[in-house]
Design a protein around this motif. Structure first.
Motif, PDB file in Angstrom:
ATOM      1  N   PRO A   1       0.855  -1.395   0.122  1.00  0.00           N
ATOM      2  CA  PRO A   1      -0.172  -0.274   0.126  1.00  0.00           C
ATOM      3  C   PRO A   1       0.934   1.294   0.006  1.00  0.00           C
ATOM      4  O   PRO A   1       1.948   1.334   0.689  1.00  0.00           O
ATOM      5  CB  PRO A   1      -0.854  -0.218   1.518  1.00  0.00           C
ATOM      6  N   ARG A   2       0.397   2.243  -0.795  1.00  0.00           N
ATOM      7  CA  ARG A   2       1.302   3.452  -0.910  1.00  0.00           C
ATOM      8  C   ARG A   2       1.511   4.111   0.275  1.00  0.00           C
ATOM      9  O   ARG A   2       2.408   4.682   0.528  1.00  0.00           O
ATOM     10  CB  ARG A   2       0.512   4.502  -1.955  1.00  0.00           C
ATOM     11  N   HIS A   3       0.433   4.290   1.201  1.00  0.00           N
ATOM     12  CA  HIS A   3       0.744   4.818   2.302  1.00  0.00           C
ATOM     13  C   HIS A   3       1.815   4.199   3.422  1.00  0.00           C
ATOM     14  O   HIS A   3       2.308   5.085   4.076  1.00  0.00           O
ATOM     15  CB  HIS A   3      -0.540   5.375   3.130  1.00  0.00           C
ATOM     16  N   ILE A   4       1.864   2.925   3.416  1.00  0.00           N
ATOM     17  CA  ILE A   4       2.845   2.139   4.082  1.00  0.00           C
ATOM     18  C   ILE A   4       4.253   2.427   3.427  1.00  0.00           C
ATOM     19  O   ILE A   4       5.230   2.695   4.249  1.00  0.00           O
ATOM     20  CB  ILE A   4       2.699   0.638   4.076  1.00  0.00           C
ATOM     21  N   ILE A   5       4.279   2.594   2.309  1.00  0.00           N
ATOM     22  CA  ILE A   5       5.693   2.931   1.503  1.00  0.00           C
ATOM     23  C   ILE A   5       6.007   4.365   1.910  1.00  0.00           C
ATOM     24  O   ILE A   5       7.058   4.813   2.474  1.00  0.00           O
ATOM     25  CB  ILE A   5       5.458   2.928  -0.040  1.00  0.00           C
ATOM     26  N   LYS A   6       4.797   5.328   2.077  1.00  0.00           N
ATOM     27  CA  LYS A   6       5.447   6.625   2.525  1.00  0.00           C
ATOM     28  C   LYS A   6       5.777   6.798   3.759  1.00  0.00           C
ATOM     29  O   LYS A   6       6.724   7.288   3.944  1.00  0.00           O
ATOM     30  CB  LYS A   6       4.243   7.623   2.267  1.00  0.00           C
ATOM     31  N   LEU A   7       5.430   5.904   4.700  1.00  0.00           N
ATOM     32  CA  LEU A   7       5.553   6.113   6.056  1.00  0.00           C
ATOM     33  C   LEU A   7       7.117   5.457   6.252  1.00  0.00           C
ATOM     34  O   LEU A   7       7.920   5.948   6.917  1.00  0.00           O
ATOM     35  CB  LEU A   7       4.615   4.877   6.852  1.00  0.00           C
ATOM     36  N   MET A   8       7.311   4.218   5.477  1.00  0.00           N
ATOM     37  CA  MET A   8       8.603   3.620   5.320  1.00  0.00           C
ATOM     38  C   MET A   8       9.860   4.763   4.879  1.00  0.00           C
ATOM     39  O   MET A   8      11.011   4.811   5.558  1.00  0.00           O
ATOM     40  CB  MET A   8       8.961   2.567   4.773  1.00  0.00           C
ATOM     41  N   ALA A   9       9.634   5.599   4.036  1.00  0.00           N
ATOM     42  CA  ALA A   9      10.524   6.453   3.360  1.00  0.00           C
ATOM     43  C   ALA A   9      10.814   7.566   4.454  1.00  0.00           C
ATOM     44  O   ALA A   9      11.888   8.169   4.307  1.00  0.00           O
ATOM     45  CB  ALA A   9       9.868   7.056   2.161  1.00  0.00           C
ATOM     46  N   GLU A  10       9.596   7.881   5.073  1.00  0.00           N
ATOM     47  CA  GLU A  10       9.690   9.173   6.052  1.00  0.00           C
ATOM     48  C   GLU A  10      10.487   8.766   7.258  1.00  0.00           C
ATOM     49  O   GLU A  10      11.062   9.417   7.547  1.00  0.00           O
ATOM     50  CB  GLU A  10       8.266   9.207   6.517  1.00  0.00           C
ATOM     51  N   LEU A  11      10.447   7.322   7.562  1.00  0.00           N
ATOM     52  CA  LEU A  11      11.472   7.159   8.680  1.00  0.00           C
ATOM     53  C   LEU A  11      12.755   6.851   8.242  1.00  0.00           C
ATOM     54  O   LEU A  11      13.483   7.089   9.141  1.00  0.00           O
ATOM     55  CB  LEU A  11      10.995   5.408   8.941  1.00  0.00           C
ATOM     56  N   VAL A  12      13.186   6.235   7.010  1.00  0.00           N
ATOM     57  CA  VAL A  12      14.481   6.342   6.712  1.00  0.00           C
ATOM     58  C   VAL A  12      15.038   7.541   6.050  1.00  0.00           C
ATOM     59  O   VAL A  12      16.285   7.844   6.333  1.00  0.00           O
ATOM     60  CB  VAL A  12      14.483   5.178   5.507  1.00  0.00           C
ATOM     61  N   GLN A  13      14.161   8.292   5.659  1.00  0.00           N
ATOM     62  CA  GLN A  13      14.777   9.834   5.069  1.00  0.00           C
ATOM     63  C   GLN A  13      15.636   9.654   4.165  1.00  0.00           C
ATOM     64  O   GLN A  13      16.987  10.303   4.260  1.00  0.00           O
ATOM     65  CB  GLN A  13      15.159  10.715   6.289  1.00  0.00           C
ATOM     66  N   PRO A  14      15.565   8.969   2.881  1.00  0.00           N
ATOM     67  CA  PRO A  14      16.777   9.003   1.867  1.00  0.00           C
ATOM     68  C   PRO A  14      17.042  10.155   1.434  1.00  0.00           C
ATOM     69  O   PRO A  14      16.143  11.124   1.349  1.00  0.00           O
ATOM     70  CB  PRO A  14      16.220   8.081   0.816  1.00  0.00           C
ATOM     71  N   GLN A  15      18.255  10.317   1.062  1.00  0.00           N
ATOM     72  CA  GLN A  15      18.824  11.725   0.604  1.00  0.00           C
ATOM     73  C   GLN A  15      19.563  11.664  -0.770  1.00  0.00           C
ATOM     74  O   GLN A  15      19.696  10.896  -1.261  1.00  0.00           O
ATOM     75  CB  GLN A  15      19.967  12.222   1.744  1.00  0.00           C
ATOM     76  N   LEU A  16      19.567  12.623  -1.588  1.00  0.00           N
ATOM     77  CA  LEU A  16      19.965  12.954  -2.805  1.00  0.00           C
ATOM     78  C   LEU A  16      21.333  12.630  -2.790  1.00  0.00           C
ATOM     79  O   LEU A  16      22.168  12.833  -2.003  1.00  0.00           O
ATOM     80  CB  LEU A  16      19.793  14.377  -3.215  1.00  0.00           C
ATOM     81  N   GLY A  17      21.911  11.586  -3.582  1.00  0.00           N
ATOM     82  CA  GLY A  17      23.247  11.058  -3.472  1.00  0.00           C
ATOM     83  C   GLY A  17      23.172   9.486  -2.851  1.00  0.00           C
ATOM     84  O   GLY A  17      24.045   8.760  -3.211  1.00  0.00           O
ATOM     85  N   HIS A  18      22.183   9.206  -1.916  1.00  0.00           N
ATOM     86  CA  HIS A  18      22.024   7.830  -1.651  1.00  0.00           C
ATOM     87  C   HIS A  18      21.968   6.906  -2.609  1.00  0.00           C
ATOM     88  O   HIS A  18      21.199   7.079  -3.634  1.00  0.00           O
ATOM     89  CB  HIS A  18      21.142   7.695  -0.576  1.00  0.00           C
ATOM     90  N   LYS A  19      22.546   5.711  -2.576  1.00  0.00           N
ATOM     91  CA  LYS A  19      22.457   4.450  -3.526  1.00  0.00           C
ATOM     92  C   LYS A  19      21.346   3.593  -2.762  1.00  0.00           C
ATOM     93  O   LYS A  19      21.599   2.984  -1.795  1.00  0.00           O
ATOM     94  CB  LYS A  19      23.702   3.841  -3.744  1.00  0.00           C
ATOM     95  N   ILE A  20      20.161   3.433  -3.534  1.00  0.00           N
ATOM     96  CA  ILE A  20      19.030   2.911  -2.956  1.00  0.00           C
ATOM     97  C   ILE A  20      18.565   1.885  -3.859  1.00  0.00           C
ATOM     98  O   ILE A  20      18.616   1.730  -4.859  1.00  0.00           O
ATOM     99  CB  ILE A  20      17.837   4.000  -3.105  1.00  0.00           C
ATOM    100  N   VAL A  21      18.307   0.464  -3.160  1.00  0.00           N
ATOM    101  CA  VAL A  21      17.933  -0.450  -3.972  1.00  0.00           C
ATOM    102  C   VAL A  21      16.619  -1.228  -3.019  1.00  0.00           C
ATOM    103  O   VAL A  21      16.037  -1.021  -1.821  1.00  0.00           O
ATOM    104  CB  VAL A  21      19.006  -1.572  -3.687  1.00  0.00           C
ATOM    105  N   ASP A  22      15.930  -1.982  -3.877  1.00  0.00           N
ATOM    106  CA  ASP A  22      14.743  -2.961  -3.634  1.00  0.00           C
ATOM    107  C   ASP A  22      15.238  -4.248  -4.267  1.00  0.00           C
ATOM    108  O   ASP A  22      15.157  -4.587  -5.406  1.00  0.00           O
ATOM    109  CB  ASP A  22      13.562  -2.389  -3.821  1.00  0.00           C
ATOM    110  N   PRO A  23      15.647  -5.241  -3.277  1.00  0.00           N
ATOM    111  CA  PRO A  23      16.153  -6.423  -3.977  1.00  0.00           C
ATOM    112  C   PRO A  23      14.817  -7.507  -4.336  1.00  0.00           C
ATOM    113  O   PRO A  23      15.265  -8.503  -4.944  1.00  0.00           O
ATOM    114  CB  PRO A  23      16.795  -7.260  -2.926  1.00  0.00           C
ATOM    115  N   ALA A  24      13.583  -7.114  -4.271  1.00  0.00           N
ATOM    116  CA  ALA A  24      12.755  -7.944  -4.669  1.00  0.00           C
ATOM    117  C   ALA A  24      11.462  -6.818  -5.100  1.00  0.00           C
ATOM    118  O   ALA A  24      10.463  -6.793  -4.503  1.00  0.00           O
ATOM    119  CB  ALA A  24      12.037  -8.634  -3.572  1.00  0.00           C
TER     120      ALA A  24
END
Length: 554
Positions: free
Chosen positions: A194-217
């Motif tokens: 669910p999109r709102h769960i993805i938003k919550l998780m991004a808000e907790l991690v707070q990725p920044q410009l320049g971070h190398k980000i992956v989803d292995p599945a």
């Protein structure tokens, strides 16, 4: 969410029914064909928008539909025999006006080959589109599908204007509805977080410009888009962009174009990586990210648990909801994975830990069984999370979060890698673990998943997580609290991470009436207001027995 726009849901249902009656009944095949059409439509619209933006700003932009296109099979022919195609005729807005037979021939023979060749012979997209086929068999089905998709986009644009929801989020809702059909058909593990769960998780991690980000599945790339949109929003906030308001889930998100310089766009293009073991999902993920303005997505076909995948300590951020598919063949497991198990839910978490650079952070969804499973592999994984990582948070979620796809109870693990697999641990990395019991996510927890008036616990989780402190989060009867590592690592705990182990239940004292008072109430319910003398005369069996019982208890 899509379920809360009945008009849009109705259009999606119509589209499904047209494909079903048109002879394409396999849900995954239908989704792929629908996605090709959505991509053609969105590609035309994005290109026209970028042309208009370039004219307004004075920046240079070369349209994807400018000039002539020579089909790949003709490129080695003598020039006189080549048949260049005017790219303008390949636009959705052009071919949709054709007659049925002509449209089908044009899309099959020209538009779809152009789509497969879009980024040139060397691109990742072209590589994965090589075996893609356009199999809409009937002119009437294509005409109806094109018409319905035009109507879907009209509803999406109207919803975006009236409700302030980002267009790409509504588009994500369309994917959610499409992917629901895969789940219905039993396609294991392929459903959208669910999109709102993805938003919550991004808000907790707070990725920044320049971070190398992956989803292995990565499936269709939802987490990569979530990270992308979070970063874009933060850039917009720093640029003092006006009119940024919370969306329907209480999160501030803005459009892809806002505050993105060419340099930032280039950095972002090189920041997002995804892998999946389903070739169809890889193609869908590539097109999904490209429809959001990411021209060259790094999504590839890979089994990230297998011996052929050897990346380690590569990424700053991992966001994932890996499939819980049970077990895999022991002979296929990468030898670098040290857990003695074939359970994918454990192997994926260990692999995510290995993928992180030191100092990198992961936010991953796991079935709650990972938190308390009694086997050695379960315990060893939890020990790794507690001692080699700074396990920041365990957020349990109610079982309805993934309905209608699945009813499994899940949790979010948030951790930062401190020690590598081969490092000697000088000091356990975790000092305290923050627990939160999510009871509501802003939607009903049944199959309908209807939007509620509030945001549930989503915004509270973000606020309380950022303010967490071992000095203040001590009330074990509350929704959230902190637990010291020593307690989790004790012999009796076995590194148990289940919230219920540490949460203290509150028992309220209840005052009950005396038995005689309760019996009087029962007697009165049977016979009404009678005095003692009249009661004695009543011969009813129930009343007589109640009177006898009253005499016994006093």
């Amino acid at each position: 969410m899509l379920q809360n726009n009945p008009e849009l849901k109705s259009k999606i249902d119509q589209l499904w029914n047209k494909f079903w009656s048109g002879g394409i009944s396999n849900p995954l095949t239908a989704i792929e064909q629908i996605t090709y059409l959505l991509f053609m439509k969105r590609l035309d619209e994005l290109d026209q928008k970028r042309q208009a933006d370039a004219e307004w700003t004075g920046e240079k932009y070369t349209s994807k539909f400018e000039g002539a296109w020579i089909p790949p099979e003709e490129r080695n022919w003598p020039e006189a025999e080549q048949r260049p195609i005017d790219k303008r005729t390949l636009r959705w807005s052009e071919f949709k006006r054709m007659q049925a037979e002509e449209m089908l021939q044009h899309v099959q023979g020209r538009v779809f080959p152009f789509l497969k060749d879009l980024n040139g012979a060397e691109s990742n997209f072209t590589h994965h589109m090589k075996n893609a086929v356009f199999i809409i068999p009937k002119p009437a089905l294509l005409v109806e599908a094109v018409k319905t998709i035009d109507e879907i986009f009209e509803v999406m644009e109207k919803d975006s204007r009236e409700n302030g929801q980002a267009f790409q989020d509504i588009q994500g809702d369309v994917y959610e509805m499409l992917l629901a059909e895969i789940a219905t058909a039993g396609k294991n593990g392929q459903f959208r977080t669910p999109r709102h769960i993805i938003k919550l998780m991004a808000e907790l991690v707070q990725p920044q410009l320049g971070h190398k980000i992956v989803d292995p599945a990565c499936g269709t790339g939802g987490f990569l888009l979530g990270a992308y949109q979070y970063i874009v929003t933060q850039l917009a906030i720093k640029a003092d962009t006006k009119n940024l308001a919370p969306d329907e889930d209480g999160f501030v998100r803005t459009s892809v174009a806002a505050a993105l310089t060419e340099k930032a766009q280039t950095i972002l293009q090189e920041s997002l990586y995804g892998y999946d073991i389903d070739a169809t999902m890889v193609r869908l993920g590539l097109m999904n990210l490209m429809m959001h303005g990411i021209d060259e997505p790094h999504i590839d076909y890979h089994d990230t648990l297998s011996k052929s995948y050897n990346e380690e300590a590569e990424y700053d951020v991992v966001l994932a909801n890996p499939p819980f598919t049970g077990s895999i063949d022991k002979g296929d497991i990468n030898e670098n994975l040290q857990l003695s198990t074939t359970k994918t839910e454990l192997l994926f978490v260990e692999n995510i830990y290995r993928l992180l650079k030191k100092g990198g952070t992961a936010c991953v969804i796991v079935p709650q069984g990972v938190l308390f499973g009694s086997g050695k592999a379960f315990r060893d994984l939890r020990q790794t999370l507690v001692e080699r990582c700074d396990l920041k948070a365990v957020i349990t979620m109610p079982s309805g979060v993934f309905r209608p796809y699945a009813g499994v109870s899940t949790a979010i693990l948030l951790f930062t890698k401190v020690w590598g697999p081969q490092d000697k641990i000088a000091k356990p990395a975790t000092e305290h673990v923050w627990f939160y019991e999510m009871t509501a996510d802003g939607y009903s927890l049944d199959d309908k998943r209807s939007k509620r008036e509030n945001f549930g616990d989503l915004q509270d989780i973000v606020v309380q997580y950022r303010a967490r402190s071992p000095a203040t989060d001590t009330d074990r009867t509350a929704k959230y609290f902190m637990v010291p590592r020593a307690e989790i690592a004790s012999d009796t705990s076995n590194y148990d991470l289940s919230l219920s182990r540490y949460k203290q239940d509150v028992f309220e004292e209840v005052q009950y009436d005396k038995p005689g008072v309760i019996l009087d109430r029962l007697i009165q319910a049977e016979v009404g207001d009678l005095d003692e003398a009249e009661l004695v005369k009543v011969q009813d069996g129930i009343v007589r027995e109640l009177l006898e019982l009253k005499g016994m208890v006093g």
